[in-house]
Design a protein around this motif. Structure first.
Motif, PDB file in Angstrom:
ATOM      1  N   ARG A 142       0.727   2.996   1.670  1.00 16.91           N
ATOM      2  CA  ARG A 142       1.365   4.311   1.721  1.00 16.91           C
ATOM      3  C   ARG A 142       0.715   5.142   2.825  1.00 16.91           C
ATOM      4  O   ARG A 142      -0.513   5.254   2.892  1.00 16.91           O
ATOM      5  CB  ARG A 142       1.224   5.020   0.386  1.00 16.91           C
ATOM      6  CG  ARG A 142       2.178   4.487  -0.677  1.00 16.91           C
ATOM      7  CD  ARG A 142       2.326   5.541  -1.773  1.00 16.91           C
ATOM      8  NE  ARG A 142       3.479   5.238  -2.601  1.00 16.91           N
ATOM      9  CZ  ARG A 142       3.404   4.933  -3.906  1.00 16.91           C
ATOM     10  NH1 ARG A 142       2.244   4.895  -4.500  1.00 16.91           N
ATOM     11  NH2 ARG A 142       4.501   4.689  -4.590  1.00 16.91           N
ATOM     12  N   VAL A 143       1.570   5.727   3.667  1.00 12.45           N
ATOM     13  CA  VAL A 143       1.069   6.575   4.744  1.00 12.45           C
ATOM     14  C   VAL A 143       1.855   7.872   4.745  1.00 12.45           C
ATOM     15  O   VAL A 143       2.961   7.961   4.207  1.00 12.45           O
ATOM     16  CB  VAL A 143       1.189   5.876   6.118  1.00 12.45           C
ATOM     17  CG1 VAL A 143       0.291   4.658   6.171  1.00 12.45           C
ATOM     18  CG2 VAL A 143       2.627   5.476   6.404  1.00 12.45           C
TER      19      VAL A 143
ATOM     20  N   GLY B  50      -4.004   4.961   5.589  1.00 15.52           N
ATOM     21  CA  GLY B  50      -3.111   4.737   4.466  1.00 15.52           C
ATOM     22  C   GLY B  50      -3.864   4.289   3.229  1.00 15.52           C
ATOM     23  O   GLY B  50      -5.047   3.919   3.279  1.00 15.52           O
ATOM     24  N   THR B  51      -3.176   4.317   2.093  1.00 17.95           N
ATOM     25  CA  THR B  51      -3.771   3.864   0.839  1.00 17.95           C
ATOM     26  C   THR B  51      -2.926   2.747   0.248  1.00 17.95           C
ATOM     27  O   THR B  51      -1.702   2.745   0.374  1.00 17.95           O
ATOM     28  CB  THR B  51      -3.869   5.013  -0.181  1.00 17.95           C
ATOM     29  OG1 THR B  51      -2.553   5.559  -0.400  1.00 17.95           O
ATOM     30  CG2 THR B  51      -4.784   6.108   0.327  1.00 17.95           C
ATOM     31  N   ARG B  52      -3.567   1.805  -0.382  1.00 19.13           N
ATOM     32  CA  ARG B  52      -2.858   0.703  -1.004  1.00 19.13           C
ATOM     33  C   ARG B  52      -2.170   1.164  -2.279  1.00 19.13           C
ATOM     34  O   ARG B  52      -2.661   2.055  -2.971  1.00 19.13           O
ATOM     35  CB  ARG B  52      -3.830  -0.447  -1.300  1.00 19.13           C
ATOM     36  CG  ARG B  52      -4.338  -1.124  -0.048  1.00 19.13           C
ATOM     37  CD  ARG B  52      -5.412  -2.149  -0.332  1.00 19.13           C
ATOM     38  NE  ARG B  52      -4.981  -3.205  -1.250  1.00 19.13           N
ATOM     39  CZ  ARG B  52      -5.483  -4.435  -1.259  1.00 19.13           C
ATOM     40  NH1 ARG B  52      -6.416  -4.780  -0.389  1.00 19.13           N
ATOM     41  NH2 ARG B  52      -5.058  -5.323  -2.134  1.00 19.13           N
ATOM     42  N   LEU B  53      -1.050   0.534  -2.573  1.00 21.00           N
ATOM     43  CA  LEU B  53      -0.293   0.897  -3.772  1.00 21.00           C
ATOM     44  C   LEU B  53      -1.036   0.522  -5.040  1.00 21.00           C
ATOM     45  O   LEU B  53      -1.257   1.351  -5.919  1.00 21.00           O
ATOM     46  CB  LEU B  53       1.073   0.201  -3.758  1.00 21.00           C
ATOM     47  CG  LEU B  53       1.867   0.295  -5.070  1.00 21.00           C
ATOM     48  CD1 LEU B  53       2.470   1.674  -5.239  1.00 21.00           C
ATOM     49  CD2 LEU B  53       2.947  -0.776  -5.132  1.00 21.00           C
TER      50      LEU B  53
ATOM     51  N   GLY C  47       1.339  -5.499   5.751  1.00 19.34           N
ATOM     52  CA  GLY C  47       1.821  -4.486   6.677  1.00 19.34           C
ATOM     53  C   GLY C  47       3.168  -3.898   6.358  1.00 19.34           C
ATOM     54  O   GLY C  47       3.967  -3.676   7.265  1.00 19.34           O
ATOM     55  N   TYR C  48       3.439  -3.620   5.072  1.00 16.51           N
ATOM     56  CA  TYR C  48       4.606  -2.798   4.735  1.00 16.51           C
ATOM     57  C   TYR C  48       4.105  -1.370   4.631  1.00 16.51           C
ATOM     58  O   TYR C  48       3.295  -1.044   3.757  1.00 16.51           O
ATOM     59  CB  TYR C  48       5.254  -3.224   3.417  1.00 16.51           C
ATOM     60  CG  TYR C  48       6.559  -2.482   3.138  1.00 16.51           C
ATOM     61  CD1 TYR C  48       7.779  -3.121   3.288  1.00 16.51           C
ATOM     62  CD2 TYR C  48       6.562  -1.148   2.742  1.00 16.51           C
ATOM     63  CE1 TYR C  48       8.980  -2.446   3.053  1.00 16.51           C
ATOM     64  CE2 TYR C  48       7.742  -0.460   2.513  1.00 16.51           C
ATOM     65  CZ  TYR C  48       8.949  -1.111   2.664  1.00 16.51           C
ATOM     66  OH  TYR C  48      10.129  -0.435   2.437  1.00 16.51           O
ATOM     67  N   TYR C  49       4.610  -0.489   5.519  1.00 15.94           N
ATOM     68  CA  TYR C  49       4.174   0.894   5.546  1.00 15.94           C
ATOM     69  C   TYR C  49       5.235   1.765   4.888  1.00 15.94           C
ATOM     70  O   TYR C  49       6.330   1.954   5.420  1.00 15.94           O
ATOM     71  CB  TYR C  49       3.912   1.339   6.983  1.00 15.94           C
ATOM     72  CG  TYR C  49       2.837   0.505   7.647  1.00 15.94           C
ATOM     73  CD1 TYR C  49       1.541   0.481   7.137  1.00 15.94           C
ATOM     74  CD2 TYR C  49       3.133  -0.282   8.751  1.00 15.94           C
ATOM     75  CE1 TYR C  49       0.558  -0.294   7.719  1.00 15.94           C
ATOM     76  CE2 TYR C  49       2.150  -1.063   9.342  1.00 15.94           C
ATOM     77  CZ  TYR C  49       0.866  -1.072   8.822  1.00 15.94           C
ATOM     78  OH  TYR C  49      -0.107  -1.845   9.383  1.00 15.94           O
ATOM     79  N   SER C  50       4.914   2.258   3.699  1.00 10.71           N
ATOM     80  CA  SER C  50       5.808   3.114   2.930  1.00 10.71           C
ATOM     81  C   SER C  50       5.479   4.560   3.264  1.00 10.71           C
ATOM     82  O   SER C  50       4.375   5.032   2.997  1.00 10.71           O
ATOM     83  CB  SER C  50       5.623   2.854   1.433  1.00 10.71           C
ATOM     84  OG  SER C  50       6.408   3.733   0.667  1.00 10.71           O
ATOM     85  N   ILE C  51       6.440   5.242   3.883  1.00 10.52           N
ATOM     86  CA  ILE C  51       6.198   6.599   4.343  1.00 10.52           C
ATOM     87  C   ILE C  51       6.430   7.574   3.192  1.00 10.52           C
ATOM     88  O   ILE C  51       7.463   7.531   2.533  1.00 10.52           O
ATOM     89  CB  ILE C  51       7.119   6.965   5.526  1.00 10.52           C
ATOM     90  CG1 ILE C  51       7.142   5.822   6.546  1.00 10.52           C
ATOM     91  CG2 ILE C  51       6.650   8.250   6.179  1.00 10.52           C
ATOM     92  CD1 ILE C  51       5.795   5.442   7.093  1.00 10.52           C
ATOM     93  N   ASP C  52       5.468   8.435   2.964  1.00 11.85           N
ATOM     94  CA  ASP C  52       5.540   9.383   1.856  1.00 11.85           C
ATOM     95  C   ASP C  52       6.125  10.703   2.339  1.00 11.85           C
ATOM     96  O   ASP C  52       5.460  11.487   3.002  1.00 11.85           O
ATOM     97  CB  ASP C  52       4.138   9.605   1.272  1.00 11.85           C
ATOM     98  CG  ASP C  52       4.174  10.415  -0.016  1.00 11.85           C
ATOM     99  OD1 ASP C  52       5.275  10.588  -0.567  1.00 11.85           O
ATOM    100  OD2 ASP C  52       3.105  10.874  -0.459  1.00 11.85           O
TER     101      ASP C  52
END
Length: 340
Positions: free
Chosen positions: A127-128, A137-140, A220-225
């Protein structure tokens, strides 16, 4: 794409898109840039912005990219189902239209899927913030390395209960690589009536059909918050559908004792969330009789509601942002405080 490259393509990246003009280009380009060859299908869900024009422009110079357009908005489940039906590769990967991926992500995941003979492989996503900086970023799910964790149905249900994982760290947020043949053989698709927890529902049904599910460290899946993301806006109707799905799962006679217990725990959580949102909506609509009726629930649900009302009365918990504007939320908080 030449014929040799076409033969090597085993993965289609599925991207549902709704009013994603600001982010869809980055999402598509990250899917096309994968070191593992991919096809990409974008399904536009009747966007009102320039999303379609942006994808059309990209597709003009990229034969691996296809665009499907829904005539009316039907939600992410319908968009994903449409794309999966059109995919001609053995594997499909899910990417949201406001997220993006590291170029080597799918190659690493595909290697694990083949080596371990998995039907579903998911990496712990990162999560970024809306201004992405992957280094911060932080891991889910896990803050520490996990290697490969095999996930069964009971564990998956429990890893979607926030008291076990922490808020918004549930495994239902994962965006996996899935074997299309497994989904087709068991007639598994996204529930198009659900606009909340549709991922949880699909993964759970796959596990109950025996899917071999592996969870690995981030690839490397970047989930944008985004603070105002549609995924954070829901109603009691949306939450009721989550509860109803758990009730339906519990009707299956083949569940093991542990599966039944774990899904039952998730059902209780879903019931609490639904009852709380229903209570807020009843108060918002000044339906005090309906609000009181909400408390007629199983003891653990009723107790949870009363405790939350007390926390509101003490000013310890705000009304969710998914409920109306600021003035509406303040009015609800005042009425709940009075109720307490």
């Amino acid at each position: 794409m030449d014929s040799k490259a076409a033969e090597l393509t085993e993965i289609t990246v599925i991207i549902p898109c709704y009013n994603s003009a600001a982010t869809i280009e980055a999402a598509v380009k990250s899917a096309l840039a994968q070191s593992e060859p991919t096809n990409v299908i974008v399904v536009d869900d009747a966007s009102k912005d320039d999303s379609v024009e942006i994808v059309q422009r990209l597709a003009e110079s990229e034969p691996r990219l296809s665009l499907l357009v829904q005539p009316r908005n039907r939600g992410p489940s319908a968009a994903r189902n449409k794309a999966i039906a059109h995919a001609e590769t053995p594997w499909v990967a899910i990417l949201d239209g406001d997220d993006h991926m590291h170029p080597d992500r799918l190659r690493r995941m595909f290697h694990v899927a083949k080596a371990e003979n998995l039907d579903i492989v998911a990496d712990d996503l990162i999560r970024v913030d809306a201004e992405p900086n992957p280094e911060t970023g932080t891991r889910l799910w896990s803050d520490n390395p996990i290697g490969l964790v095999r996930i069964d149905a009971a564990r998956f249900a429990r890893e979607n209960i926030d008291r076990n994982t922490g808020s918004r760290r549930e495994l239902g947020y994962l965006k996996p690589l899935m074997r299309k043949e497994f989904l087709s053989r068991h007639d598994i698709s996204y529930n198009e009536e659900m606009r909340l927890a549709e991922d949880y529902d699909l993964y759970m049904r796959a596990l109950l059909f025996g899917a071999r599910f592996g969870l690995i460290d981030p690839c490397g899946y970047y989930s944008i918050d985004y603070p105002n993301s549609l995924s954070k806006q829901y109603s009691s109707t949306d939450l009721r559908k989550v509860l109803d799905r758990d009730i339906e799962l519990l009707r299956q006679p083949t569940l093991s004792r542990d599966e039944r217990k774990a899904i039952g725990e998730h059902k209780t959580l879903a019931h609490k969330h639904w009852a709380w949102m229903q209570l807020i909506e009843m108060v918002r609509n000044r339906n005090l009789t309906g609000a009181v009726r909400t408390l007629v629930a199983p003891p653990d649900v009723a107790i949870a509601l009363i405790l939350r009302i007390c926390r509101h009365a003490m000013g310890l918990e705000p009304v969710p942002h998914s409920i109306g504007n600021t003035a509406t939320r303040l009015r609800i908080e005042a009425m709940l405080s009075t109720s307490g």
